[in-house]
Design an enzyme around this catalytic site. Structure first.
Site, PDB file in Angstrom:
ATOM      1  N   LYS A  49       2.774   3.902 -11.229  1.00  0.00           N
ATOM      2  CA  LYS A  49       1.612   3.020 -11.060  1.00  0.00           C
ATOM      3  C   LYS A  49       1.413   2.126 -12.287  1.00  0.00           C
ATOM      4  O   LYS A  49       0.986   0.977 -12.154  1.00  0.00           O
ATOM      5  CB  LYS A  49       0.355   3.851 -10.756  1.00  0.00           C
ATOM      6  CG  LYS A  49       0.411   4.579  -9.396  1.00  0.00           C
ATOM      7  CD  LYS A  49       0.579   3.630  -8.212  1.00  0.00           C
ATOM      8  CE  LYS A  49       0.413   4.341  -6.870  1.00  0.00           C
ATOM      9  NZ  LYS A  49       0.611   3.450  -5.722  1.00  0.00           N
ATOM     10  N   TYR A  80       4.331   9.848 -10.790  1.00  0.00           N
ATOM     11  CA  TYR A  80       3.334   9.010 -10.101  1.00  0.00           C
ATOM     12  C   TYR A  80       2.639   8.083 -11.105  1.00  0.00           C
ATOM     13  O   TYR A  80       2.514   6.883 -10.877  1.00  0.00           O
ATOM     14  CB  TYR A  80       2.326   9.917  -9.410  1.00  0.00           C
ATOM     15  CG  TYR A  80       1.300   9.189  -8.578  1.00  0.00           C
ATOM     16  CD1 TYR A  80       1.633   8.653  -7.333  1.00  0.00           C
ATOM     17  CD2 TYR A  80      -0.010   9.043  -9.028  1.00  0.00           C
ATOM     18  CE1 TYR A  80       0.680   7.986  -6.566  1.00  0.00           C
ATOM     19  CE2 TYR A  80      -0.963   8.384  -8.267  1.00  0.00           C
ATOM     20  CZ  TYR A  80      -0.613   7.861  -7.033  1.00  0.00           C
ATOM     21  OH  TYR A  80      -1.563   7.201  -6.269  1.00  0.00           O
ATOM     22  N   SER A 122      -3.388   2.815  -8.967  1.00  0.00           N
ATOM     23  CA  SER A 122      -4.204   4.013  -9.170  1.00  0.00           C
ATOM     24  C   SER A 122      -4.691   4.054 -10.609  1.00  0.00           C
ATOM     25  O   SER A 122      -3.992   3.593 -11.524  1.00  0.00           O
ATOM     26  CB  SER A 122      -3.359   5.253  -8.878  1.00  0.00           C
ATOM     27  OG  SER A 122      -4.004   6.410  -9.377  1.00  0.00           O
ATOM     28  N   LEU A 127       4.854  12.833  -5.467  1.00  0.00           N
ATOM     29  CA  LEU A 127       5.720  14.004  -5.300  1.00  0.00           C
ATOM     30  C   LEU A 127       5.469  15.072  -6.348  1.00  0.00           C
ATOM     31  O   LEU A 127       5.849  16.225  -6.166  1.00  0.00           O
ATOM     32  CB  LEU A 127       7.199  13.576  -5.394  1.00  0.00           C
ATOM     33  CG  LEU A 127       7.690  12.531  -4.401  1.00  0.00           C
ATOM     34  CD1 LEU A 127       9.153  12.182  -4.675  1.00  0.00           C
ATOM     35  CD2 LEU A 127       7.518  13.026  -2.967  1.00  0.00           C
ATOM     36  N   ASN A 186       0.812  -1.221   0.000  1.00  0.00           N
ATOM     37  CA  ASN A 186       0.000   0.000   0.000  1.00  0.00           C
ATOM     38  C   ASN A 186       0.849   1.275   0.000  1.00  0.00           C
ATOM     39  O   ASN A 186       0.438   2.293  -0.545  1.00  0.00           O
ATOM     40  CB  ASN A 186      -0.908  -0.016   1.234  1.00  0.00           C
ATOM     41  CG  ASN A 186      -1.469   1.360   1.544  1.00  0.00           C
ATOM     42  OD1 ASN A 186      -2.422   1.821   0.918  1.00  0.00           O
ATOM     43  ND2 ASN A 186      -0.845   2.062   2.500  1.00  0.00           N
ATOM     44  N   VAL A 228      -9.582   9.253  -2.695  1.00  0.00           N
ATOM     45  CA  VAL A 228      -9.894   9.015  -1.280  1.00  0.00           C
ATOM     46  C   VAL A 228      -9.385  10.150  -0.385  1.00  0.00           C
ATOM     47  O   VAL A 228      -8.272  10.656  -0.576  1.00  0.00           O
ATOM     48  CB  VAL A 228      -9.257   7.675  -0.832  1.00  0.00           C
ATOM     49  CG1 VAL A 228      -9.590   7.378   0.623  1.00  0.00           C
ATOM     50  CG2 VAL A 228      -9.732   6.533  -1.720  1.00  0.00           C
ATOM     51  N   ARG A 229     -10.190  10.495   0.625  1.00  0.00           N
ATOM     52  CA  ARG A 229      -9.822  11.562   1.576  1.00  0.00           C
ATOM     53  C   ARG A 229      -8.726  11.083   2.539  1.00  0.00           C
ATOM     54  O   ARG A 229      -9.004  10.473   3.572  1.00  0.00           O
ATOM     55  CB  ARG A 229     -11.063  11.998   2.369  1.00  0.00           C
ATOM     56  CG  ARG A 229     -12.078  12.753   1.538  1.00  0.00           C
ATOM     57  CD  ARG A 229     -13.219  13.290   2.373  1.00  0.00           C
ATOM     58  NE  ARG A 229     -14.073  12.274   2.934  1.00  0.00           N
ATOM     59  CZ  ARG A 229     -15.056  11.638   2.291  1.00  0.00           C
ATOM     60  NH1 ARG A 229     -15.304  11.907   1.024  1.00  0.00           N
ATOM     61  NH2 ARG A 229     -15.794  10.725   2.903  1.00  0.00           N
TER      62      ARG A 229
HETATM   63  P1  NAP Z   1      -1.027   8.685   2.430  1.00  0.00           P
HETATM   64  O1  NAP Z   1      -2.069   9.086   3.398  1.00  0.00           O
HETATM   65  O2  NAP Z   1      -0.069   9.709   1.900  1.00  0.00           O
HETATM   66  O3  NAP Z   1      -0.207   7.463   3.055  1.00  0.00           O
HETATM   67  C1  NAP Z   1       0.896   6.944   2.411  1.00  0.00           C
HETATM   68  C2  NAP Z   1       1.576   5.970   3.338  1.00  0.00           C
HETATM   69  O4  NAP Z   1       2.743   5.441   2.671  1.00  0.00           O
HETATM   70  C3  NAP Z   1       2.079   6.612   4.631  1.00  0.00           C
HETATM   71  O5  NAP Z   1       1.868   5.714   5.701  1.00  0.00           O
HETATM   72  C4  NAP Z   1       3.571   6.796   4.373  1.00  0.00           C
HETATM   73  O6  NAP Z   1       4.362   6.843   5.552  1.00  0.00           O
HETATM   74  C5  NAP Z   1       3.825   5.525   3.590  1.00  0.00           C
HETATM   75  N1  NAP Z   1       5.118   5.510   2.931  1.00  0.00           N
HETATM   76  C6  NAP Z   1       5.635   6.378   2.027  1.00  0.00           C
HETATM   77  N2  NAP Z   1       6.883   6.024   1.696  1.00  0.00           N
HETATM   78  C7  NAP Z   1       7.174   4.887   2.398  1.00  0.00           C
HETATM   79  C8  NAP Z   1       8.298   4.036   2.501  1.00  0.00           C
HETATM   80  N3  NAP Z   1       9.423   4.279   1.820  1.00  0.00           N
HETATM   81  N4  NAP Z   1       8.222   2.949   3.303  1.00  0.00           N
HETATM   82  C9  NAP Z   1       7.109   2.678   4.011  1.00  0.00           C
HETATM   83  N5  NAP Z   1       6.018   3.468   3.984  1.00  0.00           N
HETATM   84  C10 NAP Z   1       6.050   4.561   3.180  1.00  0.00           C
HETATM   85  O7  NAP Z   1      -1.667   8.033   1.124  1.00  0.00           O
HETATM   86  P2  NAP Z   1      -2.987   7.173   0.869  1.00  0.00           P
HETATM   87  O8  NAP Z   1      -3.941   8.034   0.183  1.00  0.00           O
HETATM   88  O9  NAP Z   1      -3.381   6.432   2.083  1.00  0.00           O
HETATM   89  O10 NAP Z   1      -2.403   6.167  -0.224  1.00  0.00           O
HETATM   90  C11 NAP Z   1      -2.185   4.785  -0.017  1.00  0.00           C
HETATM   91  C12 NAP Z   1      -2.010   4.154  -1.382  1.00  0.00           C
HETATM   92  O11 NAP Z   1      -3.162   4.407  -2.189  1.00  0.00           O
HETATM   93  C13 NAP Z   1      -0.809   4.721  -2.168  1.00  0.00           C
HETATM   94  O12 NAP Z   1      -0.143   3.686  -2.835  1.00  0.00           O
HETATM   95  C14 NAP Z   1      -1.478   5.660  -3.168  1.00  0.00           C
HETATM   96  O13 NAP Z   1      -0.706   5.828  -4.329  1.00  0.00           O
HETATM   97  C15 NAP Z   1      -2.779   4.934  -3.437  1.00  0.00           C
HETATM   98  N6  NAP Z   1      -3.863   5.782  -3.972  1.00  0.00           N
HETATM   99  C16 NAP Z   1      -4.387   6.770  -3.226  1.00  0.00           C
HETATM  100  C17 NAP Z   1      -5.410   7.549  -3.756  1.00  0.00           C
HETATM  101  C18 NAP Z   1      -6.081   8.652  -2.973  1.00  0.00           C
HETATM  102  O14 NAP Z   1      -6.969   9.327  -3.539  1.00  0.00           O
HETATM  103  N7  NAP Z   1      -5.757   8.866  -1.706  1.00  0.00           N
HETATM  104  C19 NAP Z   1      -5.881   7.312  -5.063  1.00  0.00           C
HETATM  105  C20 NAP Z   1      -5.303   6.293  -5.803  1.00  0.00           C
HETATM  106  C21 NAP Z   1      -4.289   5.526  -5.234  1.00  0.00           C
HETATM  107  P3  NAP Z   1       4.725   8.255   6.304  1.00  0.00           P
HETATM  108  O15 NAP Z   1       3.555   8.567   7.189  1.00  0.00           O
HETATM  109  O16 NAP Z   1       5.962   7.922   7.048  1.00  0.00           O
HETATM  110  O17 NAP Z   1       4.926   9.287   5.228  1.00  0.00           O
END
Ligand code: NAP
Length: 235
Positions: free
Chosen positions: A162, A158, A143, A94, A89, A191-192
């Site tokens: 993906k 990004y 994604s 960036l 996950n 997602v929020r």
């Molecule tokens: P988020 O809130 O930014 O959480 C990302 C998580 O990844 C955090 O726990 C972060 O840790 C961790 N992380 C980043 N680099 C890491 C590393 N090198 N080793 C271990 N952990 C690491 O993002 P999210 O929205 O929950 O996203 C989760 C997944 O869903 C991601 O793969 C994202 O691409 C995907 N996604 C999200 C959305 C969306 O709308 N939110 C949409 C499509 C896909 P820290 O707290 O230490 O930074």
């Protein structure tokens, strides 16, 4: 650990969708190892779930750090002798708002390191633990931005990461086809979370649902697919 209890490991689970995947798997009776790169943040998340009556195990894991991955594998081997479910996950975004012809290549490299090499390394390190027991479910959180059928010019690092993660999923599924390991990728929707922002249309519960479904597929479930809302979507 209870008899026949499945063991799962989720990366980047201290917040956002990862934390919710841990919560939903724990509610289903899975023994979940919640991992995070920052130990204090991960322990705080574990305590939060504990206060909800959900006991999960914590282990540090930075998906870009080989030594950290090796420590985790050794711990899983010693503690449980198995891993049934791997949810990749953890991810970074960036280059929000940056266009492909303007993106800094260091940003591309850093993104690929976390979003592609991390999950690939974990598949390499942990599938032997699945093969040993003849059972495995791999879920790569991808994604819609990785879809070639819906490619745009923004967020290039990004998007590229993906698309590559989807390819990793298909390759891992192909190698694992002989065994009992099902590997799939999914899009959680918008997602929020810290990444998605507060204007996003979906809750973390909705975002985690398809990942949890794929993590708990029956033996005749799909492999090598890309899903959103529990349905296949185009590559
Ligand atoms: P988020 O809130 O930014 O959480 C990302 C998580 O990844 C955090 O726990 C972060 O840790 C961790 N992380 C980043 N680099 C890491 C590393 N090198 N080793 C271990 N952990 C690491 O993002 P999210 O929205 O929950 O996203 C989760 C997944 O869903 C991601 O793969 C994202 O691409 C995907 N996604 C999200 C959305 C969306 O709308 N939110 C949409 C499509 C896909 P820290 O707290 O230490 O930074």
């Amino acid at each position: 650990m209870e008899r026949n209890q499945k063991v799962a490991m989720v990366t980047g689970a201290n917040r956002g969708i990862g934390l919710e995947i841990v919560r939903q798997l724990a509610r289903e009776g899975v023994l979940v190892v919640l991992t995070s790169r920052d130990e204090a943040k991960g322990q705080a998340a574990r305590k939060r779930l504990g206060a909800e009556g959900l006991d999960v195990v914590y282990h540090q894991l930075d998906v870009t750090d080989l030594a950290s991955v090796q420590r985790l594998r050794e711990s899983l081997e010693v503690e449980y002798g198995r891993l049934d479910i791997l949810v990749n996950n953890a991810g970074i975004l960036l280059d929000n708002g940056i266009q492909v012809l303007d993106v800094d290549l260091d940003m591309v490299r850093e993104t690929v390191e976390t979003n592609v090499c991390g999950p690939l390394l974990l598949c390499q390190a942990l599938t032997p633990l699945m093969e040993k027991n003849g059972y495995g479910r791999i879920v790569n959180v991808s994604s819609g931005m990785g879809q070639l059928s819906d490619m745009g010019s923004g967020n290039p690092a990004y998007r590229l990461s993906k698309t590559a993660l989807n390819a990793v999923t298909v390759m891992v599924a192909a190698q694992a086809r002989e065994g009992d390991i099902l590997a799939n990728c999914m899009c959680p929707g918008w997602v929020r979370t810290d990444m998605g922002g507060s204007a996003a249309s979906r809750s973390v519960e909705q975002g985690a649902d398809t990942a949890v479904w794929l993590a708990t597929l029956p033996d005749d479930g799909p492999t090598g697919g890309f899903f959103r809302d529990r349905k296949p979507i185009p590559w």
